[in-house]
Design a protein around this motif. Structure first.
Motif, PDB file in Angstrom:
ATOM      1  N   ILE A 125       0.814  -1.211   0.000  1.00  0.00           N
ATOM      2  CA  ILE A 125       0.000   0.000   0.000  1.00  0.00           C
ATOM      3  C   ILE A 125       0.853   1.269   0.000  1.00  0.00           C
ATOM      4  CG2 ILE A 125      -0.205   0.277   2.498  1.00  0.00           C
ATOM      5  CD1 ILE A 125      -3.211   0.840   2.057  1.00  0.00           C
ATOM      6  N   LYS A 301     -12.834   1.118  -6.027  1.00  0.00           N
ATOM      7  CA  LYS A 301     -13.717   0.929  -4.871  1.00  0.00           C
ATOM      8  C   LYS A 301     -13.430  -0.375  -4.127  1.00  0.00           C
ATOM      9  CE  LYS A 301     -17.459   3.524  -7.084  1.00  0.00           C
ATOM     10  NZ  LYS A 301     -18.873   3.459  -7.586  1.00  0.00           N
ATOM     11  N   VAL A 303     -10.365  -1.453  -3.293  1.00  0.00           N
ATOM     12  CA  VAL A 303      -9.141  -1.386  -2.503  1.00  0.00           C
ATOM     13  C   VAL A 303      -9.397  -0.585  -1.229  1.00  0.00           C
ATOM     14  CG1 VAL A 303      -7.739  -1.541  -4.583  1.00  0.00           C
ATOM     15  CG2 VAL A 303      -8.262   0.711  -3.642  1.00  0.00           C
ATOM     16  N   LYS A 304      -8.454  -0.662  -0.289  1.00  0.00           N
ATOM     17  CA  LYS A 304      -8.602   0.061   0.972  1.00  0.00           C
ATOM     18  C   LYS A 304      -8.654   1.564   0.712  1.00  0.00           C
ATOM     19  CE  LYS A 304      -6.559   0.650   5.549  1.00  0.00           C
ATOM     20  NZ  LYS A 304      -5.474   0.239   6.485  1.00  0.00           N
ATOM     21  N   GLN A 305      -9.652   2.232   1.256  1.00  0.00           N
ATOM     22  CA  GLN A 305      -9.817   3.668   1.095  1.00  0.00           C
ATOM     23  C   GLN A 305      -9.027   4.396   2.187  1.00  0.00           C
ATOM     24  OE1 GLN A 305     -11.932   4.633  -1.751  1.00  0.00           O
ATOM     25  NE2 GLN A 305     -11.452   2.444  -1.952  1.00  0.00           N
ATOM     26  N   HIS A 306      -8.082   5.239   1.785  1.00  0.00           N
ATOM     27  CA  HIS A 306      -7.246   5.946   2.752  1.00  0.00           C
ATOM     28  C   HIS A 306      -6.801   7.268   2.137  1.00  0.00           C
ATOM     29  CE1 HIS A 306      -3.380   4.789   0.718  1.00  0.00           C
ATOM     30  NE2 HIS A 306      -4.150   3.805   0.270  1.00  0.00           N
ATOM     31  N   LEU A 309      -4.610   7.318  -1.078  1.00  0.00           N
ATOM     32  CA  LEU A 309      -5.087   6.548  -2.228  1.00  0.00           C
ATOM     33  C   LEU A 309      -5.120   7.427  -3.467  1.00  0.00           C
ATOM     34  CD1 LEU A 309      -6.323   3.811  -3.163  1.00  0.00           C
ATOM     35  CD2 LEU A 309      -8.565   4.830  -2.714  1.00  0.00           C
ATOM     36  N   ASN A 330      -0.546   3.539  -4.441  1.00  0.00           N
ATOM     37  CA  ASN A 330      -0.911   3.296  -3.035  1.00  0.00           C
ATOM     38  C   ASN A 330      -2.161   2.442  -2.893  1.00  0.00           C
ATOM     39  OD1 ASN A 330       0.203   6.597  -2.778  1.00  0.00           O
ATOM     40  ND2 ASN A 330       1.287   4.912  -1.785  1.00  0.00           N
ATOM     41  N   TRP A 331      -2.312   1.480  -3.796  1.00  0.00           N
ATOM     42  CA  TRP A 331      -3.384   0.490  -3.692  1.00  0.00           C
ATOM     43  C   TRP A 331      -2.860  -0.711  -2.902  1.00  0.00           C
ATOM     44  CZ3 TRP A 331      -6.833  -0.315  -8.628  1.00  0.00           C
ATOM     45  CH2 TRP A 331      -7.356   0.927  -9.024  1.00  0.00           C
ATOM     46  N   ASP A 332      -3.745  -1.350  -2.141  1.00  0.00           N
ATOM     47  CA  ASP A 332      -3.342  -2.524  -1.374  1.00  0.00           C
ATOM     48  C   ASP A 332      -3.650  -3.827  -2.104  1.00  0.00           C
ATOM     49  OD1 ASP A 332      -6.121  -2.515  -1.122  1.00  0.00           O
ATOM     50  OD2 ASP A 332      -6.082  -3.210   0.966  1.00  0.00           O
ATOM     51  N   LYS A 333      -4.086  -3.717  -3.352  1.00  0.00           N
ATOM     52  CA  LYS A 333      -4.423  -4.919  -4.119  1.00  0.00           C
ATOM     53  C   LYS A 333      -3.868  -4.824  -5.543  1.00  0.00           C
ATOM     54  CE  LYS A 333      -8.696  -6.234  -1.704  1.00  0.00           C
ATOM     55  NZ  LYS A 333      -8.624  -5.208  -0.650  1.00  0.00           N
TER      56      LYS A 333
END
Length: 342
Positions: A125, A301, A303-306, A309, A330-333
């Protein structure tokens, strides 16, 4: 209608048709006349001379982007975008050279491609992904941001970092590609790229950019490197000396596609992310014409929203699996997808 709505949704920033400028001679009034105010690939363009003072013209020769052409030009074997028509006009004992600019557009509407997610994998991420590419089944990644830029080899199934080097703090990492066991990595505004040994990550050399002043994305077809610079242009580089041989300009039937970013070569086409958009365009490398579009916006939508992102960026083709891997800044997937023309 559905395709038109789609193109509007992903905001590919198509520009209105511009017929270009005509540099008429202030002294003689001579100017170049074309049979149409705009042109598309495959059109026949008829050229003539406006001669308001009725000069005794004895000969006219034409060039299109430096290549000699007849007064009736079939626009087939040509790249798209901004072109210059030049006419050398002989009258009495005088010779005058005049020019006219013209934009050439693609002659097809891009096809819409749907995608299916077949697998989802973990992704770091903290990685501001700029370049992504498979080589011999292993995934290589280039990340950006000053003081955070890296070159990595990653286990795509687990997200484990297998090899890593950090760029100097002054460099902002951009795209990468692998050719002949060498990794070519771009930096953004430093006008410098790096060449590494793909097995050891040893830095072999550096190279400076030419006419293109920035580095964004890069891919290869096995012989030539293709480099984007944040505009509608893609530059063709000689991998031996890294000089820019030529460029193509990326156009639809309506206008240019600017802000080309990460690039990937897939089955004879160039796939390109558009900066600040979540769509991908499929480009004919011979003409620059956009032949397809893929809307990956729904993936964001998943991936983790932070707070850090950012947009989709990163396309890697796995030739053995016949699938495309995509991620974002900065995506976690990391998503493995198959695409299909609708």
């Amino acid at each position: 209608m559905q395709l038109s709505k789609y193109i509007i949704v992903i905001c590919l920033s198509l520009f209105l048709i511009n017929c270009g400028g005509n540099n008429a001679s202030k002294q003689t009034g001579l100017s170049i006349k074309t049979s149409s105010k705009s042109a598309m690939l495959g059109d026949t363009l008829k050229l003539s001379i406006n001669n308001p003072k009725k000069l005794n013209i004895t000969d006219v020769s034409y060039q299109l982007d430096g290549e000699t052409v007849d007064k009736n030009v079939i626009l087939n074997a040509i790249t798209l975008g901004e072109k210059t028509i030049t006419a050398k006009v002989n009258y009495d004992d005088n010779t005058e050279t005049i020019t006219k600019s013209l934009k050439i557009y693609n002659n097809i509407i891009p096809s819409y491609y749907k995608y299916e997610v077949v697998n989802t994998y973990p992704h770091d991420i903290t990685s501001y992904t700029q370049g992504l590419e498979f080589h011999n089944g292993e995934l290589y990644e280039s990340t950006g941001q000053r003081k955070e830029s890296k070159l990595r080899k990653v286990n795509f199934e687990t997200g484990e970092v297998l090899k890593n080097i950090d760029l100097e703090d002054k460099y902002f990492g951009e795209g990468l590609t692998v050719l002949n066991d060498k990794i070519y990595q771009l930096t953004w505004q430093a006008e410098r790229g790096f060449v590494y040994d793909v097995n050891t990550f040893e830095e072999l050399s550096t190279f400076d950019y030419g006419t293109s002043k920035e580095g964004w994305g890069i891919c290869n077809d096995g012989e030539t490197l293709y480099k984007s610079d944040g505009t509608e242009k893609i530059w063709l580089l000689n991998p031996e000396n890294l000089t820019e041989k030529s460029h193509i300009e990326v156009y639809t039937e309506k206008g240019k596609i600017p802000a080309l970013n990460e690039l990937e070569w897939i089955d004879g086409k160039i796939y390109a992310n558009i900066y600040q958009k979540n769509g991908v365009v499929i480009i004919n490398p011979k003409t620059g014409g956009v032949e397809g579009v893929i809307d990956f916006k729904p993936l964001r939508k998943l991936v983790k929203q932070h707070s850090d992102l950012d947009v989709l960026n990163g396309i890697a083709y796995h030739p053995e699996r016949k699938t495309i891997f995509v991620t974002g800044k900065n995506w976690d997937k990391l998503f493995e997808v198959r695409i299909k023309k609708q």
